[in-house]
Design an enzyme around this catalytic site. Sequence first.
Site, PDB file in Angstrom:
ATOM      1  N   HIS A  15       3.218   4.536  -0.513  1.00 47.05           N
ATOM      2  CA  HIS A  15       3.009   5.982  -0.603  1.00 47.05           C
ATOM      3  C   HIS A  15       4.364   6.632  -0.868  1.00 47.05           C
ATOM      4  O   HIS A  15       5.384   5.927  -1.007  1.00 47.05           O
ATOM      5  CB  HIS A  15       2.343   6.507   0.664  1.00 47.05           C
ATOM      6  CG  HIS A  15       3.039   6.085   1.933  1.00 47.05           C
ATOM      7  ND1 HIS A  15       4.291   6.531   2.275  1.00 47.05           N
ATOM      8  CD2 HIS A  15       2.655   5.228   2.917  1.00 47.05           C
ATOM      9  CE1 HIS A  15       4.647   5.991   3.434  1.00 47.05           C
ATOM     10  NE2 HIS A  15       3.681   5.183   3.843  1.00 47.05           N
ATOM     11  N   GLN A  59      11.381   1.552  15.587  1.00 42.48           N
ATOM     12  CA  GLN A  59      11.691   0.432  14.694  1.00 42.48           C
ATOM     13  C   GLN A  59      13.106   0.598  14.115  1.00 42.48           C
ATOM     14  O   GLN A  59      13.872  -0.362  14.031  1.00 42.48           O
ATOM     15  CB  GLN A  59      10.654   0.373  13.570  1.00 42.48           C
ATOM     16  CG  GLN A  59      11.022  -0.551  12.423  1.00 42.48           C
ATOM     17  CD  GLN A  59       9.880  -0.747  11.443  1.00 42.48           C
ATOM     18  OE1 GLN A  59       8.945  -1.454  11.749  1.00 42.48           O
ATOM     19  NE2 GLN A  59       9.958  -0.161  10.272  1.00 42.48           N
ATOM     20  N   TYR A  91       0.861  -1.184   0.000  1.00 44.33           N
ATOM     21  CA  TYR A  91       0.000   0.000   0.000  1.00 44.33           C
ATOM     22  C   TYR A  91       0.900   1.238   0.000  1.00 44.33           C
ATOM     23  O   TYR A  91       0.847   2.098   0.883  1.00 44.33           O
ATOM     24  CB  TYR A  91      -0.981  -0.001   1.174  1.00 44.33           C
ATOM     25  CG  TYR A  91      -2.285   0.654   0.786  1.00 44.33           C
ATOM     26  CD1 TYR A  91      -3.169  -0.005  -0.067  1.00 44.33           C
ATOM     27  CD2 TYR A  91      -2.612   1.924   1.230  1.00 44.33           C
ATOM     28  CE1 TYR A  91      -4.346   0.600  -0.466  1.00 44.33           C
ATOM     29  CE2 TYR A  91      -3.786   2.528   0.842  1.00 44.33           C
ATOM     30  CZ  TYR A  91      -4.648   1.861   0.001  1.00 44.33           C
ATOM     31  OH  TYR A  91      -5.809   2.464  -0.389  1.00 44.33           O
ATOM     32  N   HIS A 115       7.484   5.497   1.074  1.00 47.65           N
ATOM     33  CA  HIS A 115       8.141   4.292   0.536  1.00 47.65           C
ATOM     34  C   HIS A 115       8.939   4.636  -0.722  1.00 47.65           C
ATOM     35  O   HIS A 115      10.055   4.167  -0.918  1.00 47.65           O
ATOM     36  CB  HIS A 115       7.099   3.234   0.149  1.00 47.65           C
ATOM     37  CG  HIS A 115       6.284   2.714   1.281  1.00 47.65           C
ATOM     38  ND1 HIS A 115       4.925   2.915   1.358  1.00 47.65           N
ATOM     39  CD2 HIS A 115       6.632   1.988   2.363  1.00 47.65           C
ATOM     40  CE1 HIS A 115       4.463   2.322   2.448  1.00 47.65           C
ATOM     41  NE2 HIS A 115       5.472   1.762   3.078  1.00 47.65           N
ATOM     42  N   SER A 156       0.498   4.322   5.380  1.00 45.81           N
ATOM     43  CA  SER A 156      -0.555   3.521   4.737  1.00 45.81           C
ATOM     44  C   SER A 156      -1.837   3.606   5.562  1.00 45.81           C
ATOM     45  O   SER A 156      -2.938   3.526   5.032  1.00 45.81           O
ATOM     46  CB  SER A 156      -0.110   2.068   4.611  1.00 45.81           C
ATOM     47  OG  SER A 156       1.142   2.014   3.964  1.00 45.81           O
ATOM     48  N   ARG A 157      -1.682   3.773   6.871  1.00 41.13           N
ATOM     49  CA  ARG A 157      -2.860   3.802   7.748  1.00 41.13           C
ATOM     50  C   ARG A 157      -3.654   5.108   7.620  1.00 41.13           C
ATOM     51  O   ARG A 157      -4.782   5.173   8.101  1.00 41.13           O
ATOM     52  CB  ARG A 157      -2.449   3.562   9.208  1.00 41.13           C
ATOM     53  CG  ARG A 157      -2.010   2.118   9.446  1.00 41.13           C
ATOM     54  CD  ARG A 157      -1.802   1.801  10.920  1.00 41.13           C
ATOM     55  NE  ARG A 157      -1.633   0.381  11.152  1.00 41.13           N
ATOM     56  CZ  ARG A 157      -0.467  -0.241  11.306  1.00 41.13           C
ATOM     57  NH1 ARG A 157       0.656   0.443  11.242  1.00 41.13           N
ATOM     58  NH2 ARG A 157      -0.420  -1.544  11.501  1.00 41.13           N
TER      59      ARG A 157
HETATM   60  O1  PAF Z   1       7.805  -0.550   8.503  1.00 41.71           O
HETATM   61  C1  PAF Z   1       7.207  -1.508   7.980  1.00 41.71           C
HETATM   62  O2  PAF Z   1       6.477  -1.366   6.998  1.00 41.71           O
HETATM   63  C2  PAF Z   1       7.374  -2.893   8.571  1.00 41.71           C
HETATM   64  O3  PAF Z   1       7.468  -2.851   9.952  1.00 41.71           O
HETATM   65  C3  PAF Z   1       8.559  -3.680   7.972  1.00 41.71           C
HETATM   66  C4  PAF Z   1       9.884  -3.013   8.307  1.00 41.71           C
HETATM   67  C5  PAF Z   1       8.397  -3.785   6.476  1.00 41.71           C
HETATM   68  C6  PAF Z   1       8.598  -5.093   8.552  1.00 41.71           C
HETATM   69  O4  PAF Z   1       7.428  -5.786   8.276  1.00 41.71           O
END
Ligand code: PAF
Length: 297
Positions: free
Chosen positions: A34, A154, A32, A37, A187-188
Site C-alpha cells: 500500500h 517493531q 500486499y 510501503h 495490509s490488514r
Molecule cells: O512490518 C512488516 O511488514 C514485517 O514485520 C517485516 C518488518 C517485513 C518483517 O517480516
Amino acid sequence: MRLFKTVLEMSAFSKKARLNGKSIGLVPTMGYLHEGHLSLVKASIDSSDLTVVSIFVNPVQFGKNEDLAKYPRNMKRDLALLKKAGVDVVFAPEVSEMYPNGYITYVSPQGGLEGLLEGEIRPGHFRGVMTVVAKLLNITEPDKAFFGQKDAQQCLIIKKLVRDLNFKAEILILPTVREADGLAKSSRNSYLDAKERVTAPAIYKALQIAQQMINLGERNPAVVIAGMRRLIGCEKNIKIEYAVITDPETLQPVSSIDGRVLALVAARVGKTRLIDNILIDRKVGSHHRRKNAKTHV
Ligand code: PAF
C-alpha cells in the site's frame, strides 16, 4: 527490475553492487503493498543507488491462532507497483528458502520491550520479526533499511537489534501514511467489511483526542486514556486491546505527561486487529498541533 527467489542470487547481487561502490536501500515487507510501503520505497530510491524490496510473509512472526494462512497476498500486483516505482530488485523467497529443513537459529529480544503491548498479546512475534530482519540484513547487506512508524514497537526493537548485533545498516523510520479519514494504511485493512471500514478511523480519532487533551494542558495519563477509551467505546464493533500513553523509548506507561509521549492503540474492529500510534510533544504550544512525528527513535 530483477526478481530473486534464492538467497544465493540475492547475496551475489548485493556483493557485486557493493564491490562496484553502489549503496543499497532495503525495504522489508510482507507484500500486499500500500502507499505506506511505497513511501518507504520512495525514500530508499531517493537516497540509495539501488533499492531492494523484500516480499516475504514470515511465518515465524505469526502466532498459532493468527492470520498467517489468510494474510493477503498479491504478488503480481506488488511486482507491477514496484516496477512502476523504479525498484531495482525484489527478493521474494519461499519459506523453505528462508527456513530450510534443520533450521534452528532465532534472535530473541530480552529485557523488557518484548513483554509489553504487542509482545504481550502476540508472544513470540518479535522473535520472529528480529530473526527475519537479521536474516534479510545479512542477505541483502543494505546501507539503509526503511520501516514505518505505524509499527512503533517493531521500529524500537529493530533499532536495538541493529545496535546490539552490530549490523551496519542505518535504520530509517518514516511517518505513518493514512487514508483520507485518518485510518493508518495497513495490509490488514483489506479484512474490514464496509461497516467496519466506516468505524475503524475511531482508532486514529482516539489518538487525536489524546493529542488535543495534552495540548490543552492535561497531564494525567489516566484522564487522557479515559478520553481515548470513551471515543472508541462509542463504536460497537471496536474492542480495545490496549490504549496507553508511554515513554517513546521504553514503551513503559508514564505517570505524568511531562515531555514527549507515545500514544498507542491496538483494537479489534470486528475480527480484524489493527494498531496505530502517534508521538505527542507536550512542549508544543496548546493551540499548535504537531503533525504526526517523523521519527521518535
Ligand atoms: O512490518 C512488516 O511488514 C514485517 O514485520 C517485516 C518488518 C517485513 C518483517 O517480516
